[in-house]
Every structure is written in structure tokens, then in C-alpha cells.
Design an enzyme around this catalytic site. Sequence first.
Site, mmCIF file in Angstrom:
data_model
loop_
_atom_site.group_PDB
_atom_site.id
_atom_site.type_symbol
_atom_site.label_atom_id
_atom_site.label_comp_id
_atom_site.label_asym_id
_atom_site.label_seq_id
_atom_site.Cartn_x
_atom_site.Cartn_y
_atom_site.Cartn_z
ATOM 1 N N ARG A 39 0.826 -1.222 0.000
ATOM 2 C CA ARG A 39 0.000 0.000 0.000
ATOM 3 C C ARG A 39 0.852 1.261 0.000
ATOM 4 O O ARG A 39 0.462 2.263 -0.600
ATOM 5 C CB ARG A 39 -0.941 -0.012 1.195
ATOM 6 C CG ARG A 39 -2.068 -0.989 0.974
ATOM 7 C CD ARG A 39 -3.002 -1.036 2.133
ATOM 8 N NE ARG A 39 -4.139 -1.894 1.823
ATOM 9 C CZ ARG A 39 -4.952 -2.406 2.733
ATOM 10 N NH1 ARG A 39 -4.757 -2.156 4.005
ATOM 11 N NH2 ARG A 39 -5.958 -3.166 2.370
ATOM 12 N N LYS A 200 -19.704 -15.228 2.158
ATOM 13 C CA LYS A 200 -21.151 -15.026 2.264
ATOM 14 C C LYS A 200 -21.795 -14.473 0.999
ATOM 15 O O LYS A 200 -21.291 -13.520 0.412
ATOM 16 C CB LYS A 200 -21.442 -14.056 3.407
ATOM 17 C CG LYS A 200 -21.041 -14.588 4.759
ATOM 18 C CD LYS A 200 -21.307 -13.517 5.787
ATOM 19 C CE LYS A 200 -21.012 -14.035 7.193
ATOM 20 N NZ LYS A 200 -21.231 -12.954 8.160
ATOM 21 N N GLY A 353 -9.838 -8.356 -0.275
ATOM 22 C CA GLY A 353 -8.692 -8.571 0.602
ATOM 23 C C GLY A 353 -8.193 -10.003 0.590
ATOM 24 O O GLY A 353 -6.991 -10.257 0.439
ATOM 25 N N GLY A 376 -14.114 -3.775 0.185
ATOM 26 C CA GLY A 376 -15.470 -3.241 0.139
ATOM 27 C C GLY A 376 -15.651 -2.177 -0.939
ATOM 28 O O GLY A 376 -16.686 -2.126 -1.604
HETATM 29 P P1 ADP Z 1 -12.594 -11.351 -0.216
HETATM 30 O O1 ADP Z 1 -11.858 -10.723 0.939
HETATM 31 O O2 ADP Z 1 -11.656 -11.826 -1.282
HETATM 32 O O3 ADP Z 1 -13.700 -10.482 -0.727
HETATM 33 P P2 ADP Z 1 -14.333 -12.812 1.593
HETATM 34 O O4 ADP Z 1 -13.898 -11.944 2.707
HETATM 35 O O5 ADP Z 1 -15.717 -12.708 1.106
HETATM 36 O O6 ADP Z 1 -13.305 -12.686 0.361
HETATM 37 O O7 ADP Z 1 -14.183 -14.347 2.016
HETATM 38 C C1 ADP Z 1 -12.977 -14.920 2.375
HETATM 39 C C2 ADP Z 1 -13.195 -16.041 3.356
HETATM 40 O O8 ADP Z 1 -14.074 -17.025 2.848
HETATM 41 C C3 ADP Z 1 -11.900 -16.740 3.661
HETATM 42 O O9 ADP Z 1 -11.583 -16.545 5.027
HETATM 43 C C4 ADP Z 1 -12.186 -18.202 3.365
HETATM 44 O O10 ADP Z 1 -11.630 -19.082 4.311
HETATM 45 C C5 ADP Z 1 -13.694 -18.251 3.408
HETATM 46 N N1 ADP Z 1 -14.215 -19.408 2.667
HETATM 47 C C6 ADP Z 1 -14.011 -19.712 1.381
HETATM 48 N N2 ADP Z 1 -14.580 -20.889 1.060
HETATM 49 C C7 ADP Z 1 -15.170 -21.354 2.184
HETATM 50 C C8 ADP Z 1 -15.910 -22.524 2.517
HETATM 51 N N3 ADP Z 1 -16.160 -23.471 1.608
HETATM 52 N N4 ADP Z 1 -16.353 -22.656 3.783
HETATM 53 C C9 ADP Z 1 -16.090 -21.701 4.706
HETATM 54 N N5 ADP Z 1 -15.400 -20.570 4.463
HETATM 55 C C10 ADP Z 1 -14.939 -20.393 3.220
HETATM 56 MG MG MG Z 2 -12.368 -10.573 3.050
#
Ligand code: ADP
Ligand code: MG
Length: 398
Positions: A39, A200, A353, A376
Site C-alpha cells: 500500500r 457469504k 482482501g 469493500g
Molecule cells: P474477499 O476478501 O476476497 O472479498 P471474503 O472476505 O468474502 O473474500 O471471504 C474470504 C473467506 O471465505 C476466507 O476466510 C475463506 O476461508 C472463506 N471461505 C471460502 N470458502 C469457504 C468454505 N467453503 N467454507 C467456509 N469458508 C470459506
Molecule cells: Mg475478506
Amino acid sequence: MKIVAKVSIEQVEVAGKRVLVRADLNVPLADGVVQDDTRIRGVLPTIKNLLERGACVILVSHLGRPKGKVVPELRLDPVAEHLSKLLGRPVRKLDQVVGEEVEKAVAESKAGEVLLLENVRFEPGEEKNDPELAARLARLADLFVNDAFGTAHRAHASTAGVAKHIPAVAGLLMIKEIEALTRCLEQPGRPLVAILGGAKVSDKIGVLRRFMQLADTLLVGGGMANTLLAAKGYDLGDSFYEAESLDLAKTLLEESGQSRCRLELPVDLLIAQELKPNASYQVVSPEAVPAGWKAVDIGPETVKEYSKAVAAAGMVVWNGPLGVFEVPPFHQGTEGVARAVAESRAYSVVGGGDVVAALEKLGLADKISFISTGGGATLEFWEGKELPGIAVLQEKTS
Ligand code: ADP
Ligand code: MG
């Protein structure tokens, strides 16, 4: 959101001006040492450009979540030290965000100098977008530059409020973010393949819907896929899924039936009984998850399918890891698809992230056309929401 071009620092006169630059210097620290300076390096082009053109640069950033109080471990001194090394010139770190001492230091400063204010979230007014704090920040400078895309979805004093008082333009990183993310929405390469994973569905509903309209193929993995599979009626044993989002997931599946976008869900899953490193696992199809087991990654057949779609893509956008990549070997699905994206000649944009952390861990980040610095903020931009830290910046007139 109507996307409009923003005025950048390159289009305004800065010589002899004091320029307040909102940067995202929220880096991981351990024992007072910067652990990852991505960053900090991200904002260097803006700082250098302003200095070369005769400005005095006053940097402002948050670090961590001090919630309006002074938290000594979250002071920006280690960041100043690191930045000074990268710039090859001194960075004058101040111990307050605003106030008499800061005003005095700013008054003494000259063209070509760099000042760094204290962690702006030490001020209770920052996250409340307090007009008084915004005015005091604005008083320090002639021009405001927002180069912190990662916090542009927040209406805080240092991201939005300050722009009420002095002219506000975009930094070079901000311009790059806006251009790359806009390109996905307005000039998508075809076929456009969107990959969505993470935990989610409810976090990402807006982006899911947006890409269901825009993309040719939508590849879903992670906990999000579990929720969609559960909505289709599969019993996923002990898998993580959002029970409270099942109705929403059903609606999404119906919507996808009416859209020309092909929605793909995993055809096989890695399942484990325990989520710990090197836990034993099995590969099963979604209808065969036994009680006591949980789906923690996409399976090898799904990796093959998704990789095929990626190989044929004209553009790839990706948010969210496809499995619990933090716990090996459940990084394999994310890794397999990441390799396909890295090898593809398509323009690729990755934001979020966790998925960015996964790509960095795999050493594949430099094979991606554009890595967004937002989590976000990237999601909200793609959803089409107006980001307060961007909305306040001057628009190009031509
Ligand atoms: P990003 O930061 O890339 O937007 P998110 O914060 O939405 O992603 O999600 C990341 C999290 O989702 C990680 O901590 C990962 O462990 C979790 N995750 C991915 N697949 C699964 C799964 N099948 N069951 C539970 N958690 C999961
Ligand atoms: Mg995340």
C-alpha cells in the site's frame, strides 16, 4: 451510478501549493516494522509527481481501528520511516492529526517536503465525518487529493468531508482504480467471465446480481457456492452456509434462469471433517456430502471446468477465494483457478482482501492485469454504488 471521469493531479497546477493527500497507509505492522509495503508503494507515484512539480505534500491516513482514541501501537511512525526509505528523502512525522503544532509545522514546510499527520482515526470526528475536523484538515492545505481507493466507500472527514472546503482531485492510483474497474463494467472483453467466491452471499449480493447481468459466465465457489447449492436442495452436511440467505439464494437462482449469463456451481467438492492444516479430505459430488463433513474447497473436476471457461475468456473479474485457502490443502481450488487466470491472455481484474492475499501467497499476483487495492470499495464500485470519496472529486468538463 453514472461513471464520470475525474480530474487528476496531472491536470491541476500544484507548484508552490500545500497538498493534502489522503493515502491508504493501513499496512500490517509487527513490533513496529512494516510487514507488507504494497500500500505504501501504491501511493508513491502520486507523492513523487507532486514533489517533482513543486508541491509540499501533507499525507493523511488511518491505520487499524483505534476508534477515535490514541492507541500508541497504531501511531504512524514506522510507516513514516519506511516511506522515507522508499522515497529517499525525509518524511516529517507529526504526532497529532490537527491542532496548533500541526499548523505550525505546516506553516514552516516548503515545496518538496513531505509531512505525515498522525493516524487520522485517533480523532473521534474522522469516522463520523465531523465537519469541524474536516474544516481543520482543509485549513492545512490548498488542494485535496484522494488517492485512497480502499477507503473511498466511507464518508469520513479525511475522505469526503475535507473536500467541502478546498478543491479536490484524484491521485494517480485512484485514477488507475477508477479506469480499471470501469473498464470491466463499460467495455468488458467477451466472453466476460466473473469468478465469485468468499464466505457469504449476503455480503456480495449486489455484485452477484451486477455480474449476472453483465457477464457471459459466472463461476461460483467458496462458502457462497455452498449457500447456492443448499438453496438447490442439496444436503451439505456440516458445511458453512448462510441459512438466513437461503430465500435470497433461491431468488438469485431463479433470476439466473432468466438471464443469458451461465451460472456455474461446483460439480465436485473437497470435504473434510476438521478445518486444520493437512486434515484428511475426500472429493465428492455435491449430493454426496455425509453428515459430519464440510465442503471446504471446490474439487478438481470443478477446477478443470472453471479453468476451461477462464481460458476462453476475453476478460476475467474475480472477487473472493474459492475455498478456505488459509488452511492447506484447501487452497488447491483457488490455486488451480488462479493459475488459469495467470496463464490466460484475457485482461484480468482481481479485487478483495482475501483473494488478493491468496494470489500473493501463491506468487501469482504479478500475472494479473490489475489488482484492486479495495475490498469493500471494489465491491461497491462494481455494484454501481456512488463512493463518497470519489463523488467529491472534481469532474472533467470536456
Ligand atoms: P474477499 O476478501 O476476497 O472479498 P471474503 O472476505 O468474502 O473474500 O471471504 C474470504 C473467506 O471465505 C476466507 O476466510 C475463506 O476461508 C472463506 N471461505 C471460502 N470458502 C469457504 C468454505 N467453503 N467454507 C467456509 N469458508 C470459506
Ligand atoms: Mg475478506
